[in-house]
Design a protein around this motif. Structure first.
Motif, mmCIF file in Angstrom:
data_model
loop_
_atom_site.group_PDB
_atom_site.id
_atom_site.type_symbol
_atom_site.label_atom_id
_atom_site.label_comp_id
_atom_site.label_asym_id
_atom_site.label_seq_id
_atom_site.Cartn_x
_atom_site.Cartn_y
_atom_site.Cartn_z
ATOM 1 N N VAL A 55 15.031 -10.500 5.544
ATOM 2 C CA VAL A 55 14.832 -9.431 4.242
ATOM 3 C C VAL A 55 13.596 -8.689 4.040
ATOM 4 C CG1 VAL A 55 16.141 -11.518 3.142
ATOM 5 C CG2 VAL A 55 13.775 -11.560 2.869
ATOM 6 N N THR A 56 13.746 -7.901 3.292
ATOM 7 C CA THR A 56 12.661 -7.050 3.002
ATOM 8 C C THR A 56 12.142 -7.195 1.747
ATOM 9 O OG1 THR A 56 13.872 -5.010 4.215
ATOM 10 C CG2 THR A 56 11.887 -4.703 2.736
ATOM 11 N N ILE A 57 10.888 -7.524 1.374
ATOM 12 C CA ILE A 57 9.992 -7.790 0.269
ATOM 13 C C ILE A 57 9.262 -6.725 -0.058
ATOM 14 C CG2 ILE A 57 8.744 -9.449 -0.923
ATOM 15 C CD1 ILE A 57 9.914 -11.553 0.880
ATOM 16 N N PHE A 58 9.266 -6.092 -1.179
ATOM 17 C CA PHE A 58 8.118 -5.183 -1.701
ATOM 18 C C PHE A 58 7.243 -5.840 -2.477
ATOM 19 C CE2 PHE A 58 12.479 -3.045 -1.095
ATOM 20 C CZ PHE A 58 11.960 -1.823 -0.077
ATOM 21 N N GLY A 59 5.843 -5.527 -2.589
ATOM 22 C CA GLY A 59 4.892 -5.927 -3.293
ATOM 23 C C GLY A 59 3.950 -4.745 -3.663
ATOM 24 N N ASP A 60 2.941 -5.262 -4.380
ATOM 25 C CA ASP A 60 1.867 -4.234 -4.874
ATOM 26 C C ASP A 60 0.656 -4.525 -3.928
ATOM 27 O OD1 ASP A 60 0.798 -6.702 -5.837
ATOM 28 O OD2 ASP A 60 0.960 -6.328 -7.990
ATOM 29 N N LEU A 108 7.512 -7.046 5.096
ATOM 30 C CA LEU A 108 6.991 -6.930 3.896
ATOM 31 C C LEU A 108 6.297 -5.631 3.719
ATOM 32 C CD1 LEU A 108 5.492 -7.929 1.421
ATOM 33 C CD2 LEU A 108 3.419 -8.834 2.881
ATOM 34 N N MET A 109 6.691 -4.802 2.691
ATOM 35 C CA MET A 109 6.238 -3.570 2.437
ATOM 36 C C MET A 109 5.714 -3.580 1.102
ATOM 37 S SD MET A 109 9.434 -1.203 3.686
ATOM 38 C CE MET A 109 8.540 0.216 3.565
ATOM 39 N N SER A 110 3.902 -3.428 1.153
ATOM 40 C CA SER A 110 3.297 -3.479 -0.008
ATOM 41 C C SER A 110 2.583 -2.176 -0.254
ATOM 42 C CB SER A 110 2.203 -4.754 0.168
ATOM 43 O OG SER A 110 1.504 -4.828 1.227
ATOM 44 N N LEU A 111 2.128 -1.942 -1.479
ATOM 45 C CA LEU A 111 1.148 -0.854 -1.695
ATOM 46 C C LEU A 111 0.038 -1.094 -1.153
ATOM 47 C CD1 LEU A 111 2.468 0.031 -5.182
ATOM 48 C CD2 LEU A 111 3.062 1.259 -3.124
#
Length: 305
Positions: free
Chosen positions: A202-207, A226-229
């Motif tokens: 899965v792909t998870i977005f975070g800060d 994991l794609m986080s800012l």
């Protein structure tokens, strides 16, 4: 979330209709999902109220915004006794409600399998504070210290608080798929590691709280993107288009947290024990997901973002 008027819905016009609708769904999930050792436990047939009725009242009480268990019980006894003619005493109701915590969690998991909820591969991770008392009274608070309550910081509010932290994994459509309660001092990255155990490919977005090479490596080993800012001065920052994409997806979790805190009063702790706190939060999240599922059935727009 709940507006029982013709202006907002044509199928659920009154709160009484909504209670009956919730009971129908909860009882059906209960009969199909709960193990026999629970549904046929000793002396269950002598109880005045069924487990489905107690869970239904717990969910509806959280959704209507009545925080006091005593006030909600009195409200039901005064206005909806015809729906629950065998209403048990208030203390029995509250004890059974807390005892059904694991059953409520099971129903929340089975809900996604019974409704046309999108099977998303994209999630958003975040956390929100759960203070158990005012900061000035924290040194005198003894109720939750044995359960791990401690001091933590909330970057968005720029304040220090005493209590717990709720980590939640939410689909981009707005469903809470997993959550956990930790002490306030626990790092957000540790919460992500726990919640990501049952999610593969899965792909998870975070800060910005979910950065770090060790965390990225752990997620890659589990097959998670994991794609986080990242901080603005990061040497390997995302391109502007990717940052805008992550920011837009992250608005989903802000909307869900706003509903839980502003409409369902998730950050208002009136429980006297950690078990009671978990029970109330579980009912709030189940009620939120249930309303999202109803919207999908009624043909309403399900993408709250």
């Amino acid at each position: 979330m709940l507006k029982f008027k013709d202006d907002y819905t044509t199928l659920t016009a009154t709160f009484e209709d909504f209670i009956l609708l919730v009971y129908t769904v909860i009882d059906d999930l209960y009969q199909r999902s709960v193990p026999v050792c629970v549904s046929q436990r000793r002396n269950v047939h002598t109880a005045k109220m069924s487990d489905s009725e107690i869970i239904t009242l717990s969910i509806c009480g959280e959704l209507i915004g009545i925080d006091s268990e005593k006030a909600w019980y009195s409200f039901v006894k005064r206005n909806y006794r015809h729906l629950f003619p065998h209403l048990c005493c208030r203390t029995r109701f509250n004890r059974t409600r807390r005892a059904l915590l694991q059953v409520t969690e099971l129903l929340r998991q089975k809900l996604a399998q019974s409704f046309p909820i999108p099977d998303s591969r994209y999630f958003v991770i975040d956390s929100f504070p759960l203070p158990v008392c005012k900061f000035g009274h924290a040194r005198y608070c003894r109720s939750f210290r044995e359960d791990g309550a401690n001091y933590g910081k909330c970057p968005s509010k720029k304040e220090t608080y005493f209590g717990f932290k709720v980590h939640a994994l939410i689909t981009i459509e707005g469903y809470v798929t997993a959550f956990e309660i930790t002490p306030a001092s626990v790092d957000d990255r540790e919460g992500l590691r726990d919640l990501a155990e049952n999610h593969l490919r899965v792909t998870i977005f975070g800060d910005k709280g979910y950065t770090g090479e060790n965390l990225l490596q752990d997620m890659r080993e589990k097959g998670i993107c994991l794609m986080s800012l990242k901080p603005s001065n990061h040497k390997n920052n995302w391109p502007k288009e990717i940052r805008q994409l992550i920011f837009r997806f992250r608005r989903r979790v802000e909307t869900v947290f706003s509903q839980l805190s502003e409409q369902l009063n998730a950050e208002k702790v009136l429980a006297k024990s950690f078990h009671g706190l978990c029970t109330r939060l579980q009912n709030k999240i189940l009620g939120h997901n249930l309303c999202m599922a109803f919207n999908s059935v009624f043909g309403e727009q399900c993408d709250i973002g």
